[in-house]
Scaffold this active site. Structure first.
Site, PDB file in Angstrom:
ATOM      1  N   HIS A 163      -6.200  -8.885   0.254  1.00  0.00           N
ATOM      2  CA  HIS A 163      -5.838  -9.281   1.618  1.00  0.00           C
ATOM      3  C   HIS A 163      -6.931  -8.866   2.599  1.00  0.00           C
ATOM      4  O   HIS A 163      -7.655  -7.900   2.364  1.00  0.00           O
ATOM      5  CB  HIS A 163      -4.541  -8.579   2.041  1.00  0.00           C
ATOM      6  CG  HIS A 163      -3.298  -9.111   1.407  1.00  0.00           C
ATOM      7  ND1 HIS A 163      -2.326  -8.299   0.866  1.00  0.00           N
ATOM      8  CD2 HIS A 163      -2.854 -10.384   1.247  1.00  0.00           C
ATOM      9  CE1 HIS A 163      -1.342  -9.054   0.390  1.00  0.00           C
ATOM     10  NE2 HIS A 163      -1.635 -10.321   0.610  1.00  0.00           N
ATOM     11  N   CYS A 250       1.156  -2.343   4.195  1.00  0.00           N
ATOM     12  CA  CYS A 250       2.077  -3.255   3.477  1.00  0.00           C
ATOM     13  C   CYS A 250       3.527  -2.820   3.548  1.00  0.00           C
ATOM     14  O   CYS A 250       4.429  -3.629   3.407  1.00  0.00           O
ATOM     15  CB  CYS A 250       1.753  -3.334   1.994  1.00  0.00           C
ATOM     16  SG  CYS A 250       0.056  -3.179   1.578  1.00  0.00           S
TER      17      CYS A 250
END
Ligand code: CIR
Length: 255
Positions: A163, A250
């Site tokens: 990511h 996250c």
């Protein structure tokens, strides 16, 4: 990075089957749960009201609530995660978001976006294209962000990095922490940049929450560097969630 509220989700026993790109051994449920409990405590210590959602056995990666949605004080956006096993997580988190936000937008079209690819800064929202976030999804998200009154821009994620935010985090209004490989792209030219020491790339996913900076505990040179710069560091264990390619951002949705 000023937050009153956050959503987290309890890890499921199935977290041991979480997605991972490399050959890492599986985490144990107990150790993930311990890291998660510490995370909730650190958030609360930082002055955040934390809502804890129930574990979802059907979704091993559902502890990573950052990926199926994006939240701002102005409203929430339900995303479409780019991994097949995670797609259903958006529908699963929708009721909680509808309870907590007046405005909840659905990502239109058929593109994909993982929230881990989105970095919110005072200068605008960066959407990193990656193996999880495609151009169709990113462009649709930019329209939603515009509707909420913010500006978005599409940027690139380094090759092979899960990511965009795997490689960076916002430290304050004008400063980002970044890996050298991401900073090289010039994406942060309008910011002060603090570059992660070579070999500690996994420390780039730090998390600034109000007065404190949560930093993965396994990276001594980064901890030392940030401490010297005057940040109030809270070292957080991330070795277990790291086995399934996750970091500190996250684990929550923050606003
Ligand atoms: C996945 O591959 O989707 C999870 N195992 C890790 C997700 C990490 N999320 C994030 O960086 N926002």
């Amino acid at each position: 990075y000023h937050f009153n509220s956050a959503i987290v989700r309890e890890p499921s026993r199935s977290v041991v089957d979480g997605l991972r790109a490399g050959e890492h051994a599986s985490p144990t449920y107990e150790r993930v749960k311990a890291e998660h409990d510490d995370y909730i405590a650190a958030m609360r210590d930082a002055g955040v009201r934390v809502t804890i959602l129930l574990a979802l056995e059907a979704f091993p990666d559902s502890i990573f609530v950052e990926d199926p949605a994006l939240v701002f004080t102005e409203g929430a956006i339900l995303l479409r995660p780019g991994a097949a096993s995670r797609m259903g997580e958006a529908a699963a988190i929708a009721p909680a978001l509808r309870d907590m936000f007046d405005t909840v937008l659905d990502l239109p079209g058929d593109g994909y976006v993982d929230g881990g690819d989105v970095l919110t800064t005072p200068q605008g929202v960066m959407i990193g294209l990656s193996a999880r976030t495609d151009k169709t999804g990113a462009e649709a998200l930019a329209v939603c962000i515009d509707k909420l009154g913010r500006k978005a821009k599409l940027v690139a994620t380094p090759e092979g990095v899960l990511h965009f935010k795997t490689d960076c985090s916002l430290l304050d209004e004008e400063t980002v922490l970044s890996t050298a490989r991401l900073a090289r792209s010039g994406v942060f030219k309008d910011f002060k940049q603090i570059i992660i020491p070579e070999g500690e790339e996994a420390a780039a996913n730090a998390l600034r929450v109000n007065d404190v900076l949560m930093v993965p505990a396994e990276h001594p040179r980064t901890l030392d560097m940030l401490d010297r710069l005057g940040y109030r560091i809270v070292a957080m264990k991330t070795a277990e969630i790291g086995r399934i390619d996750a970091g500190l951002s996250c684990l929550s949705l923050r606003w």
